[in-house]
Design an enzyme around this catalytic site. Structure first.
Site, PDB file in Angstrom:
ATOM      1  N   GLN A  18      14.068  -1.180 -33.385  1.00  0.00           N
ATOM      2  CA  GLN A  18      13.652  -1.116 -34.687  1.00  0.00           C
ATOM      3  C   GLN A  18      14.766  -1.061 -35.657  1.00  0.00           C
ATOM      4  OE1 GLN A  18      10.534  -0.780 -34.871  1.00  0.00           O
ATOM      5  NE2 GLN A  18      10.054  -0.673 -37.059  1.00  0.00           N
ATOM      6  N   GLU A  35      13.062   4.081  -7.671  1.00  0.00           N
ATOM      7  CA  GLU A  35      13.584   5.311  -6.962  1.00  0.00           C
ATOM      8  C   GLU A  35      12.901   6.595  -7.484  1.00  0.00           C
ATOM      9  OE1 GLU A  35      15.612   4.354  -4.927  1.00  0.00           O
ATOM     10  OE2 GLU A  35      16.895   2.636  -5.553  1.00  0.00           O
ATOM     11  N   GLY A  59       0.839  -1.066  -0.123  1.00  0.00           N
ATOM     12  CA  GLY A  59       0.024  -0.003  -0.041  1.00  0.00           C
ATOM     13  C   GLY A  59       0.732   1.317  -0.079  1.00  0.00           C
ATOM     14  N   ALA A  60       2.094   1.113  -0.251  1.00  0.00           N
ATOM     15  CA  ALA A  60       3.088   2.460   0.139  1.00  0.00           C
ATOM     16  C   ALA A  60       4.199   2.188  -0.847  1.00  0.00           C
ATOM     17  CB  ALA A  60       3.657   2.194   1.505  1.00  0.00           C
TER      18      ALA A  60
HETATM   19  C1  LIG Z   1      12.423  -4.145 -10.251  1.00  0.00           C
HETATM   20  C2  LIG Z   1      12.129  -3.251  -9.095  1.00  0.00           C
HETATM   21  C3  LIG Z   1      12.867  -3.336  -7.826  1.00  0.00           C
HETATM   22  C4  LIG Z   1      12.652  -2.587  -6.805  1.00  0.00           C
HETATM   23  N1  LIG Z   1      13.471  -2.430  -5.564  1.00  0.00           N
HETATM   24  C5  LIG Z   1      13.178  -1.954  -4.266  1.00  0.00           C
HETATM   25  C6  LIG Z   1      13.792  -2.085  -3.172  1.00  0.00           C
HETATM   26  O1  LIG Z   1      15.026  -2.621  -3.352  1.00  0.00           O
HETATM   27  N2  LIG Z   1      13.424  -1.666  -2.155  1.00  0.00           N
HETATM   28  C7  LIG Z   1      12.246  -0.919  -1.991  1.00  0.00           C
HETATM   29  O2  LIG Z   1      11.972  -0.550  -0.889  1.00  0.00           O
HETATM   30  N3  LIG Z   1      11.256  -0.639  -3.038  1.00  0.00           N
HETATM   31  C8  LIG Z   1      11.666  -1.269  -4.450  1.00  0.00           C
HETATM   32  N4  LIG Z   1      10.969  -1.291  -5.353  1.00  0.00           N
HETATM   33  C9  LIG Z   1       9.949  -0.447  -5.478  1.00  0.00           C
HETATM   34  C10 LIG Z   1       9.698   0.924  -6.119  1.00  0.00           C
HETATM   35  O3  LIG Z   1      10.454   2.046  -5.529  1.00  0.00           O
HETATM   36  C11 LIG Z   1       8.351   1.167  -6.459  1.00  0.00           C
HETATM   37  O4  LIG Z   1       7.712   0.529  -7.393  1.00  0.00           O
HETATM   38  C12 LIG Z   1       8.202   2.831  -6.850  1.00  0.00           C
HETATM   39  O5  LIG Z   1       8.550   3.788  -6.022  1.00  0.00           O
HETATM   40  C13 LIG Z   1       6.842   3.118  -7.313  1.00  0.00           C
HETATM   41  O6  LIG Z   1       5.651   2.789  -6.166  1.00  0.00           O
HETATM   42  P1  LIG Z   1       4.757   1.807  -6.643  1.00  0.00           P
HETATM   43  O7  LIG Z   1       5.050   0.544  -7.612  1.00  0.00           O
HETATM   44  O8  LIG Z   1       3.808   1.533  -5.561  1.00  0.00           O
HETATM   45  O9  LIG Z   1       3.741   2.532  -7.476  1.00  0.00           O
HETATM   46  P2  LIG Z   1       2.592   3.522  -7.123  1.00  0.00           P
HETATM   47  O10 LIG Z   1       3.247   4.420  -6.051  1.00  0.00           O
HETATM   48  O11 LIG Z   1       1.371   3.109  -6.712  1.00  0.00           O
HETATM   49  O12 LIG Z   1       2.362   4.413  -8.391  1.00  0.00           O
HETATM   50  C14 LIG Z   1       1.347   4.036  -9.547  1.00  0.00           C
HETATM   51  C15 LIG Z   1       1.343   5.044 -10.460  1.00  0.00           C
HETATM   52  O13 LIG Z   1       0.844   6.305  -9.983  1.00  0.00           O
HETATM   53  C16 LIG Z   1       1.613   7.220 -10.235  1.00  0.00           C
HETATM   54  N5  LIG Z   1       1.514   8.312  -9.015  1.00  0.00           N
HETATM   55  C17 LIG Z   1       1.616   8.067  -7.716  1.00  0.00           C
HETATM   56  N6  LIG Z   1       1.457   9.045  -7.096  1.00  0.00           N
HETATM   57  C18 LIG Z   1       1.397   9.969  -7.942  1.00  0.00           C
HETATM   58  C19 LIG Z   1       0.910  11.589  -7.884  1.00  0.00           C
HETATM   59  N7  LIG Z   1       1.104  12.151  -6.692  1.00  0.00           N
HETATM   60  N8  LIG Z   1       0.864  11.998  -9.093  1.00  0.00           N
HETATM   61  C20 LIG Z   1       0.911  11.524 -10.184  1.00  0.00           C
HETATM   62  N9  LIG Z   1       1.220  10.220 -10.352  1.00  0.00           N
HETATM   63  C21 LIG Z   1       1.287   9.488  -9.015  1.00  0.00           C
HETATM   64  C22 LIG Z   1       3.239   6.803 -10.381  1.00  0.00           C
HETATM   65  O14 LIG Z   1       3.882   7.571 -10.945  1.00  0.00           O
HETATM   66  C23 LIG Z   1       2.718   5.508 -11.109  1.00  0.00           C
HETATM   67  O15 LIG Z   1       2.716   5.778 -12.423  1.00  0.00           O
HETATM   68  C24 LIG Z   1      11.318  -1.819  -6.620  1.00  0.00           C
HETATM   69  C25 LIG Z   1      10.500  -1.756  -7.709  1.00  0.00           C
HETATM   70  C26 LIG Z   1      10.865  -2.493  -8.860  1.00  0.00           C
HETATM   71  C27 LIG Z   1       9.621  -2.436  -9.991  1.00  0.00           C
END
Ligand SMILES: Cc1cc2nc3c(=O)[nH]c(=O)nc-3n(C[C@H](O)[C@H](O)[C@H](O)COP(=O)(O)OP(=O)(O)OC[C@H]3O[C@@H](n4cnc5c(N)ncnc54)[C@H](O)[C@@H]3O)c2cc1C
Length: 387
Positions: free
Chosen positions: A334, A361, A128-129
């Site tokens: 491409q 990040e 959720g975060a």
């Molecule tokens: C391969 C991979 C490795 C990772 N490694 C780590 C790790 O080692 N440790 C760790 O803690 N995390 C890790 N992450 C997590 C990563 O940092 C998060 O996926 C990222 O920060 C986005 O969060 P979320 O996936 O929950 O997307 P969400 O926050 O749910 O976002 C979904 C969409 O909504 C958009 N959005 C959200 N808020 C807003 C806003 N205010 N305005 C406009 N658009 C918005 C986002 O840009 C995105 O397009 C990893 C992720 C991946 C895919």
């Protein structure tokens, strides 16, 4: 572009040689084995990381690291970014937020990680975060001299290799970071999902269930967890920009070499303007991204720079370089045609792998929020002029 010193040019030559001669040859094995590499090959990369003095790159020398400047780290990561399959992540550094560690934690965690004897992983994100790390639900509750941690973390990169985690949790006094050894009772890896890229390391889901850690494992001050995470993100965002520049440079080189030799309709396809324009746009955008990235690195190294402005510049570099690299990868696929769709082709691998650089990040949207917020507060000149 900044003029590199002789020492920086030598560093670049050293990493470039390592990347070309030792890392790139490992790509296909990793790709075809779904990210796995023979243990002896991984061990060799580990040894070479230390021999070439690439370990602990962002940690100051007094804490056991190599203490490279941001420009030097950018040079290193740009070269490493030329390798697919996340093989660059075998050349690891503890996160820069570990500079907040106290003497005891430096001895137990930071120094051994810099020396390549331990490995860290960061557990911030939850179901959720994500973009909003302040919404985490993982809780740490004080019990005498200990803390009891409960919560689930997602996407923990290098969780399979790590022997300890830095876990972000809510406390009564705000968000804090905790060192948690992997072997601690209650730490459970409950899923190892497959991702779009074929990565050398796993991104795990980890449950912390009544995990007891001593108060001595709190990193930095209670309540400062988000600030530490923010500083760490800034460094990682810059390094993503650097690796995206490296990836784009390799893609442009490989696509150009292919275009010069691939003959269709009696001529090399590099004679056709349609192909030339894709290469020209790619090179132009790489030049822009690289200029921004090194400029932001130089700003990071400037002790007098306003860190808020540096933060915005790094966001601009990460946003632009990651989106640029994705466009370059698309064009490279491409240019390679059907070959570009094969997993044995570098463009196919980068096409999948670079996608995450627009997400982790801080997504591109979050970078835009940072940039716009800074622009509204400080104006245009502050961001594009000297500071
Ligand atoms: C391969 C991979 C490795 C990772 N490694 C780590 C790790 O080692 N440790 C760790 O803690 N995390 C890790 N992450 C997590 C990563 O940092 C998060 O996926 C990222 O920060 C986005 O969060 P979320 O996936 O929950 O997307 P969400 O926050 O749910 O976002 C979904 C969409 O909504 C958009 N959005 C959200 N808020 C807003 C806003 N205010 N305005 C406009 N658009 C918005 C986002 O840009 C995105 O397009 C990893 C992720 C991946 C895919």
């Amino acid at each position: 572009m900044i003029p590199f010193s002789d020492a920086q040019n030598a560093l670049r030559a050293r990493v470039r040689k390592f990347t070309r001669e030792e890392l790139i040859p490992l790509e296909l094995e990793a790709e075809m084995a779904n990210g796995k590499l023979a243990p002896e090959k991984r061990h060799r990369v580990h040894e070479r990381m230390i021999e070439l003095e690439l370990n602990g790159m962002c940690i100051p020398r007094e804490l056991g690291g190599r203490g490279y400047s941001y420009v030097e780290q950018t040079i290193i990561e740009e070269e490493l970014g030329k390798v697919t399959n996340g093989i660059w992540d075998l050349i690891y550094s503890p996160a820069v937020c570990l500079v907040a560690a106290n003497e005891d934690q430096v001895a137990r965690y930071v120094r051994p990680t810099c020396e390549g004897r331990r490995r860290d992983a960061y557990a911030i994100t939850e179901e959720g975060a994500g973009s909003d790390p302040s919404a985490i639900e993982t809780r740490a509750v004080r019990e005498g001299d200990d803390w009891l941690i409960n919560g689930d973390k997602w996407h923990v990169t290098s969780g399979n290799e790590a022997d300890y985690f830095v876990v972000q949790a809510q406390t009564e006094n705000g968000i804090a970071l905790f060192f948690v050894d992997k072997e601690t009772a209650g730490v459970k890896i409950y899923d190892a999902p497959r991702y779009m890229h074929t990565f050398i390391l796993e991104h795990l889901k980890i449950r912390f269930e009544n995990v007891r850690v001593p108060n001595a494992n709190v990193l930095g001050e209670l309540g400062r967890g988000l600030d530490l995470t923010k500083e760490w993100f800034r460094r990682e965002r810059l390094m993503i920009a650097a690796r995206c520049c490296g990836a784009a440079a390799r893609l442009i080189d490989e696509a150009t070499a292919f275009a010069k030799t691939r003959v269709q309709f009696g001529q090399p396809i590099s004679d056709y303007q349609a192909i030339q324009f894709m290469l020209a746009d790619s090179l132009t955008e790489l030049y822009a991204a690289r200029s921004m990235t090194y400029d932001a690195a130089q700003a990071e190294d400037d002790v007098n720079a306003d860190k808020k402005l540096v933060h915005a510049r790094v966001s601009m570099a990460k946003l632009y370089a990651s989106e640029m690299a994705n466009r370059v990868a698309d064009r490279a696929v491409q240019i390679f045609g059907g070959r570009g769709y094969m997993r044995e082709n570098v463009a196919e691998r980068f096409f999948r792998e670079l996608r995450v650089d627009r997400i982790w990040e801080g997504t591109s949207e979050i970078q835009r929020i940072v940039i716009a917020g800074s622009l509204l507060k400080r104006g245009t000149e502050a961001h594009i002029g000297d500071f």
